[in-house]
Design a protein around this motif. Structure first.
Motif, short mmCIF file in Angstrom:
data_model
loop_
_atom_site.label_atom_id
_atom_site.label_comp_id
_atom_site.label_asym_id
_atom_site.label_seq_id
_atom_site.Cartn_x
_atom_site.Cartn_y
_atom_site.Cartn_z
N ARG A 1 -68.57 -14.70 -14.44
CA ARG A 1 -67.77 -13.80 -15.30
C ARG A 1 -68.58 -12.54 -15.59
O ARG A 1 -69.66 -12.35 -15.06
CB ARG A 1 -67.36 -14.55 -16.57
N GLU A 2 -68.01 -11.67 -16.43
CA GLU A 2 -68.65 -10.37 -16.65
C GLU A 2 -69.41 -10.32 -17.97
O GLU A 2 -68.99 -10.92 -18.97
CB GLU A 2 -67.59 -9.26 -16.63
N VAL A 3 -70.52 -9.58 -17.95
CA VAL A 3 -71.29 -9.32 -19.17
C VAL A 3 -71.42 -7.81 -19.32
O VAL A 3 -71.81 -7.12 -18.38
CB VAL A 3 -72.68 -9.99 -19.09
N VAL A 4 -71.08 -7.32 -20.49
CA VAL A 4 -71.09 -5.86 -20.73
C VAL A 4 -72.43 -5.46 -21.35
O VAL A 4 -72.87 -6.07 -22.34
CB VAL A 4 -69.92 -5.46 -21.67
N VAL A 5 -73.09 -4.46 -20.73
CA VAL A 5 -74.39 -3.99 -21.21
C VAL A 5 -74.39 -2.46 -21.23
O VAL A 5 -73.84 -1.82 -20.33
CB VAL A 5 -75.55 -4.45 -20.27
N SER A 6 -75.04 -1.89 -22.23
CA SER A 6 -75.18 -0.44 -22.31
C SER A 6 -76.13 0.06 -21.22
O SER A 6 -77.15 -0.57 -20.94
CB SER A 6 -75.74 -0.04 -23.68
N ARG A 7 -75.82 1.22 -20.63
CA ARG A 7 -76.71 1.81 -19.61
C ARG A 7 -78.09 2.12 -20.18
O ARG A 7 -79.07 2.12 -19.46
CB ARG A 7 -76.10 3.10 -19.06
N GLY A 8 -78.16 2.36 -21.48
CA GLY A 8 -79.45 2.64 -22.12
C GLY A 8 -80.32 1.41 -22.27
O GLY A 8 -81.48 1.51 -22.68
N GLU A 9 -79.78 0.22 -21.94
CA GLU A 9 -80.54 -1.02 -22.12
C GLU A 9 -80.80 -1.76 -20.81
O GLU A 9 -81.23 -2.92 -20.82
CB GLU A 9 -79.78 -1.94 -23.10
N LEU A 10 -80.53 -1.09 -19.69
CA LEU A 10 -80.80 -1.74 -18.38
C LEU A 10 -82.26 -1.51 -18.05
O LEU A 10 -82.62 -0.79 -17.13
CB LEU A 10 -79.88 -1.16 -17.31
N VAL A 11 -83.12 -2.16 -18.82
CA VAL A 11 -84.54 -1.81 -18.83
C VAL A 11 -85.37 -2.77 -18.00
O VAL A 11 -84.93 -3.86 -17.64
CB VAL A 11 -85.08 -1.80 -20.29
N ILE B 1 -83.53 -6.27 -16.41
CA ILE B 1 -82.31 -6.85 -16.93
C ILE B 1 -81.21 -6.97 -15.85
O ILE B 1 -80.60 -8.04 -15.72
CB ILE B 1 -81.83 -6.06 -18.17
N PRO B 2 -80.93 -5.92 -15.03
CA PRO B 2 -79.86 -6.07 -14.04
C PRO B 2 -80.14 -7.20 -13.04
O PRO B 2 -79.22 -7.91 -12.64
CB PRO B 2 -79.85 -4.71 -13.32
N ASP B 3 -81.42 -7.39 -12.68
CA ASP B 3 -81.77 -8.44 -11.71
C ASP B 3 -81.58 -9.83 -12.30
O ASP B 3 -81.13 -10.75 -11.64
CB ASP B 3 -83.23 -8.27 -11.25
N LEU C 1 -72.60 -7.75 -13.91
CA LEU C 1 -72.96 -6.71 -14.87
C LEU C 1 -71.88 -5.63 -14.93
O LEU C 1 -71.45 -5.12 -13.90
CB LEU C 1 -74.30 -6.10 -14.43
N VAL C 2 -71.44 -5.32 -16.15
CA VAL C 2 -70.55 -4.17 -16.33
C VAL C 2 -71.29 -3.18 -17.22
O VAL C 2 -71.61 -3.47 -18.38
CB VAL C 2 -69.22 -4.61 -16.99
N GLU C 3 -71.64 -2.02 -16.65
CA GLU C 3 -72.42 -1.01 -17.38
C GLU C 3 -71.48 -0.11 -18.17
O GLU C 3 -70.46 0.34 -17.63
CB GLU C 3 -73.19 -0.13 -16.41
N VAL C 4 -71.85 0.18 -19.40
CA VAL C 4 -71.04 1.11 -20.20
C VAL C 4 -71.93 2.16 -20.85
O VAL C 4 -73.14 1.98 -21.00
CB VAL C 4 -70.21 0.38 -21.28
#
Ligand SMILES: *Cc1c(COP(=O)(O)O)cnc(C)c1O
Length: 456
Positions: free
Chosen positions: A161-171, A179-181, A190-193
């Motif tokens: 399923r999908e998990v929503v994460v802020s682009r500022g937190e893909l650290v 985090i993305p890996d 991953l759904v970036e917002v």
């Protein structure tokens, strides 16, 4: 070209100079080193050089063997002023933890066994319950580290399923933990917002769909954003997630469960939330490290609602990420210390709280014990840092011994090669030994090593 003039492997291995290395590393290892060294010389002979004498080959083998022997897990005195130095093993443990680890390692222990009932029990059940109580959560689950905690939470609740994460937190946290890996490995999508510097609640809500499992909020532990930056307070994000029937997972990292000392200046001090504060703000699950601000052994915890933590516990990944008996033995006394309010018995917190005057006294003490060699040294103000990817940018006032005698890099190497090894910090053309991270019991070793290197 005369390859026959190269010494034979067995003759080199049998050289008397290599006897201590045969004893320490084993003949098999020394033979392997000799083969590799001789192979290197063979290439040189093929390229037209003359064959080296046996003594030169033995000397080369000796060099490699010595290095190999020096690569064991050596104890180190941390004089860097970085309290949670990941390369140096993060938090030192309380004396009580060390005693319990010894006790448990020597023989058997009731790891998964209820002594009263004489029946099987669940590993870590008691410590999980106590950590949950400590932070005011419904339940807790201890795993191998915080990376494992995040992987388990995402894998058990959001796979497919999908998990929503802020682009500022893909650290990237450090050491390649991105985090993305981790999200991808967990099976979640991953759904970036938002954008790097600004993400609003509306950005998250616009991305919610029937494929969404939850929202991941990541604490930016090793960097800070200043200027035109914005992200919603955790409580607002939690409300939005819950309004849509979604789970909010917080990757906190630090694991703060007590107050930070006043000597850590704002804003860093206020930007490091406690585990309890994240739960109160509405996070359903909070993941944190046990060897960062918690001050314990390597480990990670997921805390949150009993229903969610139970789902994690039942996941097959939980078995792969579980901790061993020595971790649990080390952890119990740390939890005891928090429960009793005896924060100073946790070395990390003792270091954070050590008064500046006391640090200065200790460094002056080293200097006076050095006698004539003290002329190369000066007591200076220093900035210690918390490190370990926590409290980015925060400095703690500290005191250091500055040593100016020849090249600071040479001096730093000599102290690293001392036993116990001492790792300092080179700054402004001099070597600094910062007292905040040196345990008081190590003062004598510092003086002894300095006497040695400054007399040479
Ligand atoms: C440190 C950190 C991690 C990794 O924790 P480990 O215990 O080293 O696995 C993950 N996320 C955040 C936000 C961190 O600060």
């Amino acid at each position: 070209m005369d390859l026959r003039r190269l010494p034979r492997v067995d003759r080199v291995v049998a050289a008397p100079a290599l006897a201590p290395f045969r004893a320490a590393l084993g003949t098999r290892t020394v033979t392997g080193i000799a083969r590799a060294v001789i192979a290197g010389f063979r290439e040189q002979v093929r390229a037209g050089q003359s064959a080296p004498p046996e003594a030169e080959v033995v000397e080369a083998v000796l060099g490699v063997a010595r290095r190999r022997l020096g690569q064991r897990l050596e104890a180190v005195i941390n004089a860097t002023g970085v309290l949670l130095h990941t390369n140096l093993g993060r938090a030192p443990l309380p004396a009580a933890s060390i005693e319990r680890m010894l006790e448990v390692a020597r023989g058997y222990c009731a790891l998964e066994f209820d002594l009263e009932l004489g029946a099987r029990s669940r590993r870590g059940a008691a410590i999980d319950a106590r950590i949950a109580e400590l932070v005011g959560a419904g339940a807790a689950l201890v795993v191998n580290n915080n990376a494992a905690a995040v992987l388990l939470a995402l894998g058990a609740l959001a796979s497919g399923r999908e998990v929503v994460v802020s682009r500022g937190e893909l650290v990237e946290i450090g050491g390649g933990f991105r985090i993305p890996d981790v999200l991808q490995r967990s099976g979640a999508r991953l759904v970036e917002v938002g954008t790097t510097n600004r993400t609003r609640v509306e950005d998250y809500v616009a991305a919610f769909s029937d494929r969404t499992a939850g929202v991941l909020r990541v604490h930016p532990s090793n960097f800070t954003m200043r200027g035109f930056a914005e992200r919603p307070p955790l409580s607002r994000l939690a409300t939005a997630a819950h309004d849509h029937g979604l789970t909010l997972i917080k990757d906190l990292g630090g694991g703060l469960v007590t107050d930070l000392p006043e000597s850590i200046a704002a804003p860093a001090r206020d930007e490091e939330p406690s585990v309890e504060r994240c739960l109160r703000a509405g996070a359903d699950l909070v993941c944190f490290s046990l060897d960062k601000l918690f001050g314990g052994p390597q480990g990670g915890v997921v805390v949150g609602t009993a229903e969610l933590v139970d789902r994690l516990r039942g996941d097959p990944l939980a078995r792969a990420l579980r901790v061993g008996k020595s971790t649990l033995a080390a952890l119990e006394p740390v939890v005891d210390a928090y429960a009793r309010g005896d924060i100073e018995s946790i070395p990390l917190h003792a270091m954070l709280r050590a008064p500046l005057g006391r640090l200065r006294e200790r460094v002056e003490g080293w200097q006076s014990e050095l006698g004539a060699a003290a002329r190369h040294t000066r007591v200076v103000d220093s900035d210690a840092t918390v490190g370990g990817g926590t409290l980015a940018g925060a400095v703690l006032p500290s005191v250091a011994l500055e040593i100016a005698s020849g090249s600071p890099d040479t001096l730093a190497r000599e102290l690293r090669m001392a036993r116990p090894a001492i790792v300092g910090r080179v700054s402004g053309g001099a070597l600094l030994l910062d007292a905040r991270t040196i345990l008081p019991a190590q003062d004598q070793a510092i003086v002894a090593a300095l006497r040695q290197v400054l007399s040479e």
